[in-house]
Scaffold this active site. Structure first.
Site, PDB file in Angstrom:
ATOM      1  N   GLU A 266       0.838  -1.212   0.000  1.00 22.23           N
ATOM      2  CA  GLU A 266       0.000   0.000   0.000  1.00 22.23           C
ATOM      3  C   GLU A 266       0.869   1.256   0.000  1.00 22.23           C
ATOM      4  O   GLU A 266       0.497   2.266  -0.597  1.00 22.23           O
ATOM      5  CB  GLU A 266      -0.966  -0.008   1.196  1.00 22.23           C
ATOM      6  CG  GLU A 266      -1.954  -1.185   1.227  1.00 22.23           C
ATOM      7  CD  GLU A 266      -2.765  -1.368  -0.064  1.00 22.23           C
ATOM      8  OE1 GLU A 266      -3.044  -0.373  -0.755  1.00 22.23           O
ATOM      9  OE2 GLU A 266      -3.094  -2.539  -0.385  1.00 22.23           O
ATOM     10  N   HIS A 269       1.629   2.126  -3.496  1.00 27.32           N
ATOM     11  CA  HIS A 269       0.506   2.850  -4.114  1.00 27.32           C
ATOM     12  C   HIS A 269       0.491   4.312  -3.660  1.00 27.32           C
ATOM     13  O   HIS A 269       0.307   5.231  -4.454  1.00 27.32           O
ATOM     14  CB  HIS A 269      -0.830   2.230  -3.684  1.00 27.32           C
ATOM     15  CG  HIS A 269      -1.204   0.977  -4.416  1.00 27.32           C
ATOM     16  ND1 HIS A 269      -1.316   0.927  -5.787  1.00 27.32           N
ATOM     17  CD2 HIS A 269      -1.521  -0.265  -3.970  1.00 27.32           C
ATOM     18  CE1 HIS A 269      -1.694  -0.307  -6.148  1.00 27.32           C
ATOM     19  NE2 HIS A 269      -1.817  -1.050  -5.071  1.00 27.32           N
ATOM     20  N   GLU A 295      -0.498  -0.682  -9.809  1.00 24.01           N
ATOM     21  CA  GLU A 295      -0.108  -1.950  -9.192  1.00 24.01           C
ATOM     22  C   GLU A 295       1.377  -2.235  -9.424  1.00 24.01           C
ATOM     23  O   GLU A 295       2.024  -2.888  -8.612  1.00 24.01           O
ATOM     24  CB  GLU A 295      -0.988  -3.077  -9.739  1.00 24.01           C
ATOM     25  CG  GLU A 295      -0.963  -4.360  -8.946  1.00 24.01           C
ATOM     26  CD  GLU A 295      -1.525  -4.237  -7.533  1.00 24.01           C
ATOM     27  OE1 GLU A 295      -2.149  -3.225  -7.189  1.00 24.01           O
ATOM     28  OE2 GLU A 295      -1.324  -5.185  -6.755  1.00 24.01           O
TER      29      GLU A 295
HETATM   30 ZN    ZN Z   1      -2.550  -3.041  -4.975  1.00 22.46          ZN
END
Ligand code: ZN
Length: 501
Positions: A266, A269, A295
């Site tokens: 995360e 991201h 991603e």
């Molecule tokens: Zn992801």
């Protein structure tokens, strides 16, 4: 020219604000909202989404876009303004095809379905969730029809997450991956030197896991002045502009990998969104180029960095200090092998790198069957189990371990899963280029230095936000379009060494 674009920006800004407000409510729903809030929250989210949609597809917006477009010929086609107008037009033309009533209904149904899914998953009870998913599939079929004619029924869904990508292209690259990945996994099972991963299954205090995860997130470059971490059932990242990008994580006291690699994922991201040019805030450019590119950033930090030997040269001593009782007797090499154990398992988010894409391909095939109406929702658990046997050689003991494990379908996100596998491929393509550009990248990681790597990502990917289409960006950086070969090379190299193949 400037004035017209400013007017357009201001109108797009209002839409972005409404989406951001809905984002905060979503975040709250999944972190702190008491269960009693579900009904009210579903209405609030539906209202905001419908308002945002109406504002966006309005005739005024159309006129503003047209005026801006009439001047666009004077602009450098790669300038921020020209790209903003192009992206806004693309989004507008798509959104205009969808009636606001559909958007309101879809938002209301999915907000409720999310709550039901959480309960159904906890109780491993698919029939509870089934009527909600039936409604969602029905709404998604309606949605696809708004985009007729299309080459493939799955194309309009995929395009929402991976602009410009076609179902046949995904199928082609998955076909290339499937055979080789299954061969690799079989070779590991049959001929590989066994890996003992019992060390990551010891008991790890949650508060200490939390602390270590925060330490790693900070070290790799997550800016907590513009972000925070909380707990949720399903980890996610959400941004309300580049100044506030949040992550969530979940903990398993008996499995170290869940929170550790979930947090790194995360954080990858979040750093993408924190790195977008702040000038793009409140515009359609203030997001990732696509979910596949998004991603690629999370997988790059989670796997290419986080599951590398070099990373643990830097961090293993700190982890041992944090968990002396659990890790004091385990050397770096044993730990490195443990976090990279390859094993066909049931849960996608906890799957190792060698088996992960197989989980994605399973969902991709089922989603296509649902959309083509060759599979009924009621038959989904059985179809899931059959595919699980075929792809992974194992069958879930209950639906919580199988068809109910992921949040996506409850949110109506059909067409999303392929982007996870695309992210793996893109991450490997980028990494090959990073190794060329930063010759001592491995040494830097061993020293716990990530500044140059993050700057490279900022420069080539993050700052551009959604200014370029995903394949345009990839080609610009690596010189080629999407290809499975760097990923397969990476897998064979890494796991060939670990498993002595
Ligand atoms: Zn992801």
């Amino acid at each position: 020219m400037g004035e017209k674009v400013d007017e357009l920006r201001e109108s797009l800004g209002v839409v972005a604000d409404l989406h951001a407000a809905a984002g905060v409510l979503h975040w709250d729903q999944q972190t702190y909202m008491p269960p009693g809030g579900a009904g009210g929250r579903a209405m609030q989210l539906a209202t905001l989404s419908q308002l945002a949609h109406e504002r966006f597809v309005s005739d005024e917006m159309d006129a503003l876009l047209e005026e801006a477009e009439s001047k666009v010929a004077d602009l450098d086609p790669d300038s921020d303004d020209a790209r903003l107008i192009r992206k806004a037009r693309r989004d507008f033309d798509k959104a205009r095809k969808v009636p606001p009533e559909w958007v309101g209904e879809f938002t209301r149904i999915t907000a409720l379905a999310h709550q039901v899914w959480e309960k159904a998953r906890a109780e491993a009870d698919f029939p509870q969730f089934q009527p909600h998913l039936e409604k969602i599939v029905q709404l998604r079929r309606q949605y696809v029809d708004f985009f007729a004619p299309y080459d493939h029924v799955y194309d309009p869904l995929l395009d929402d997450f991976e602009p410009g990508m076609k179902t046949t292209e995904v199928k082609a690259v998955f076909d290339e991956l499937r055979t080789e990945q299954i061969e690799l996994v079989q070779a590991i099972a049959e001929r590989g030197t066994p890996v003992d991963d019992s060390v990551v299954h010891r008991r790890f205090d949650e508060q200490k896991q939390w602390g270590f995860g925060m330490e790693v997130a900070k070290a790799i470059g997550y800016d907590f002045q513009r972000g925070r971490q909380d707990k949720s059932v399903h980890p996610f990242t959400v941004g309300f502009g580049t100044g506030d990008v949040r992550i969530t994580t979940r903990f398993d006291p008996n499995f170290l990998n869940t929170a550790l690699f979930g947090t790194m994922h995360e954080t990858g991201h979040a750093m993408y969104e924190q790195g977008i040019d702040p000038a793009f805030d409140r515009t359609p450019l203030a997001e990732g180029a696509s979910l596949g590119v998004h991603e690629s950033q999370s997988r790059l930090w989670e796997n290419l960095v986080g599951r590398s030997r070099a990373f643990w040269v830097a961090f293993y001593p700190r982890l041992q200090e944090t968990f002396p009782g659990q890790l004091g007797d385990t050397d770096l090499e044993t730990f490195y092998r443990a976090i990279n154990k390859v094993e066909c398992s049931l849960i996608r988010v906890e799957a190792d790198e060698a088996t992960y894409n197989l989980h994605v391909m399973l969902r991709f095939e089922l989603e296509i069957a649902l959309m083509q109406d060759t599979l009924a929702v009621g038959d989904l658990p059985e179809a899931w189990n059959t595919k699980s046997e075929e792809f992974l050689g194992i069958v879930p003991s209950d639906d919580a371990q199988g068809v109910l494990q992921d949040v996506h379908w409850s949110g109506g996100m059909i067409g999303y899963f392929p982007t996870y596998a695309l992210g793996n491929l893109i991450a490997a393509q980028l990494w090959a280029k990073i190794e060329e550009d930063i010759a001592d990248i491995e040494r830097q990681i061993e020293r716990g230095e990530f500044g140059e790597l993050l700057s490279w990502l900022r420069e080539h990917i993050h700052r551009h936000g959604a200014k370029f289409e995903p394949m345009e960006l990839l080609k610009d950086i690596t010189g080629t379009g999407l290809t499975a070969q760097p990923y397969l090379r990476y897998l064979r190299g890494k796991f060939g060494e670990i498993y002595d193949l």
